[in-house]
Design a protein around this motif. Structure first.
Motif, PDB file in Angstrom:
ATOM      1  N   GLU A  35      82.429 149.599  90.033  1.00  0.00           N
ATOM      2  CA  GLU A  35      81.788 150.234  91.185  1.00  0.00           C
ATOM      3  C   GLU A  35      81.746 149.251  92.363  1.00  0.00           C
ATOM      4  O   GLU A  35      80.853 148.416  92.467  1.00  0.00           O
ATOM      5  CB  GLU A  35      80.377 150.710  90.816  1.00  0.00           C
ATOM      6  CG  GLU A  35      79.663 151.433  91.922  1.00  0.00           C
ATOM      7  CD  GLU A  35      80.477 152.558  92.532  1.00  0.00           C
ATOM      8  OE1 GLU A  35      80.800 152.464  93.737  1.00  0.00           O
ATOM      9  OE2 GLU A  35      80.792 153.534  91.827  1.00  0.00           O
ATOM     10  N   LYS A  36      82.723 149.373  93.217  1.00  0.00           N
ATOM     11  CA  LYS A  36      82.869 148.482  94.373  1.00  0.00           C
ATOM     12  C   LYS A  36      81.634 148.500  95.281  1.00  0.00           C
ATOM     13  O   LYS A  36      81.200 147.464  95.771  1.00  0.00           O
ATOM     14  CB  LYS A  36      84.112 148.904  95.159  1.00  0.00           C
ATOM     15  CG  LYS A  36      84.310 148.212  96.460  1.00  0.00           C
ATOM     16  CD  LYS A  36      85.527 148.773  97.182  1.00  0.00           C
ATOM     17  CE  LYS A  36      85.620 148.240  98.586  1.00  0.00           C
ATOM     18  NZ  LYS A  36      86.817 148.733  99.271  1.00  0.00           N
ATOM     19  N   HIS A  37      81.060 149.663  95.502  1.00  0.00           N
ATOM     20  CA  HIS A  37      79.971 149.797  96.470  1.00  0.00           C
ATOM     21  C   HIS A  37      78.649 149.194  96.010  1.00  0.00           C
ATOM     22  O   HIS A  37      77.745 149.025  96.810  1.00  0.00           O
ATOM     23  CB  HIS A  37      79.780 151.259  96.860  1.00  0.00           C
ATOM     24  CG  HIS A  37      80.975 151.822  97.577  1.00  0.00           C
ATOM     25  ND1 HIS A  37      81.461 151.293  98.745  1.00  0.00           N
ATOM     26  CD2 HIS A  37      81.794 152.851  97.271  1.00  0.00           C
ATOM     27  CE1 HIS A  37      82.520 151.973  99.146  1.00  0.00           C
ATOM     28  NE2 HIS A  37      82.746 152.919  98.255  1.00  0.00           N
ATOM     29  N   THR A  38      78.539 148.880  94.738  1.00  0.00           N
ATOM     30  CA  THR A  38      77.320 148.221  94.267  1.00  0.00           C
ATOM     31  C   THR A  38      77.547 146.723  94.052  1.00  0.00           C
ATOM     32  O   THR A  38      76.708 146.040  93.484  1.00  0.00           O
ATOM     33  CB  THR A  38      76.791 148.857  92.966  1.00  0.00           C
ATOM     34  OG1 THR A  38      77.781 148.709  91.941  1.00  0.00           O
ATOM     35  CG2 THR A  38      76.440 150.312  93.168  1.00  0.00           C
ATOM     36  N   GLY A  39      78.714 146.244  94.468  1.00  0.00           N
ATOM     37  CA  GLY A  39      78.993 144.822  94.406  1.00  0.00           C
ATOM     38  C   GLY A  39      79.683 144.330  93.153  1.00  0.00           C
ATOM     39  O   GLY A  39      79.867 143.124  92.985  1.00  0.00           O
ATOM     40  N   ASP A  71      93.758 150.960  94.394  1.00  0.00           N
ATOM     41  CA  ASP A  71      93.540 149.667  95.043  1.00  0.00           C
ATOM     42  C   ASP A  71      92.137 149.594  95.640  1.00  0.00           C
ATOM     43  O   ASP A  71      91.345 150.533  95.497  1.00  0.00           O
ATOM     44  CB  ASP A  71      94.616 149.407  96.101  1.00  0.00           C
ATOM     45  CG  ASP A  71      94.619 150.419  97.240  1.00  0.00           C
ATOM     46  OD1 ASP A  71      93.571 151.040  97.532  1.00  0.00           O
ATOM     47  OD2 ASP A  71      95.681 150.576  97.865  1.00  0.00           O
ATOM     48  N   SER A  72      91.834 148.516  96.321  1.00  0.00           N
ATOM     49  CA  SER A  72      90.484 148.302  96.845  1.00  0.00           C
ATOM     50  C   SER A  72      90.113 149.276  97.962  1.00  0.00           C
ATOM     51  O   SER A  72      88.950 149.379  98.325  1.00  0.00           O
ATOM     52  CB  SER A  72      90.331 146.860  97.337  1.00  0.00           C
ATOM     53  OG  SER A  72      91.241 146.600  98.386  1.00  0.00           O
ATOM     54  N   ASN A  73      91.104 150.001  98.482  1.00  0.00           N
ATOM     55  CA  ASN A  73      90.845 151.029  99.498  1.00  0.00           C
ATOM     56  C   ASN A  73      90.833 152.431  98.904  1.00  0.00           C
ATOM     57  O   ASN A  73      90.937 153.417  99.622  1.00  0.00           O
ATOM     58  CB  ASN A  73      91.885 150.941 100.614  1.00  0.00           C
ATOM     59  CG  ASN A  73      91.749 149.671 101.399  1.00  0.00           C
ATOM     60  OD1 ASN A  73      90.642 149.253 101.738  1.00  0.00           O
ATOM     61  ND2 ASN A  73      92.863 149.021 101.674  1.00  0.00           N
ATOM     62  N   PHE A  74      90.770 152.509  97.591  1.00  0.00           N
ATOM     63  CA  PHE A  74      90.717 153.771  96.843  1.00  0.00           C
ATOM     64  C   PHE A  74      92.015 154.575  96.919  1.00  0.00           C
ATOM     65  O   PHE A  74      92.029 155.771  96.680  1.00  0.00           O
ATOM     66  CB  PHE A  74      89.524 154.635  97.289  1.00  0.00           C
ATOM     67  CG  PHE A  74      88.204 154.004  96.969  1.00  0.00           C
ATOM     68  CD1 PHE A  74      87.601 154.205  95.742  1.00  0.00           C
ATOM     69  CD2 PHE A  74      87.573 153.181  97.882  1.00  0.00           C
ATOM     70  CE1 PHE A  74      86.389 153.603  95.427  1.00  0.00           C
ATOM     71  CE2 PHE A  74      86.359 152.569  97.584  1.00  0.00           C
ATOM     72  CZ  PHE A  74      85.774 152.779  96.352  1.00  0.00           C
TER      73      PHE A  74
END
Length: 88
Positions: A35-39, A71-74
């Motif tokens: 979960e990228k958005h929670t760090g 990727d990191s940009n979904f």
């Protein structure tokens, strides 16, 4: 350009995630990990991400579908359609 903007570009998270859908009756619900958005730290390499995708698919067969690497940009990685794990 402000230094804050430069630092945001430099520190932008790079890496990969695994995208998939939960099978809930006749409905599919999209999800991904980490979960990228929670760090949470992203997966370092595409190869590692595909390996985690295969392991996850094996443990969730019948409960998840359409598992692939993003990727990191979904955005899906190059060639994902040929590697997508259907898992149904």
């Amino acid at each position: 350009m402000k230094i804050k903007e430069v630092m945001e570009i430099i520190n932008k998270p790079n890496g990969f995630m695994v995208s998939f859908e939960w099978i809930e009756g006749s409905i599919l619900r999209s999800d991904h990990f980490p979960e990228k958005h929670t760090g949470e730290q992203l997966i370092a390499t595409e190869e590692e991400a595909w390996e985690l995708a295969r392991k996850f698919a094996g443990k969730t067969k019948g409960h998840t579908a359409n598992i692939y690497v993003i990727d990191s940009n979904f955005g899906p990685v190059f060639g994902y359609s040929a590697k997508t794990i259907k898992n149904k």
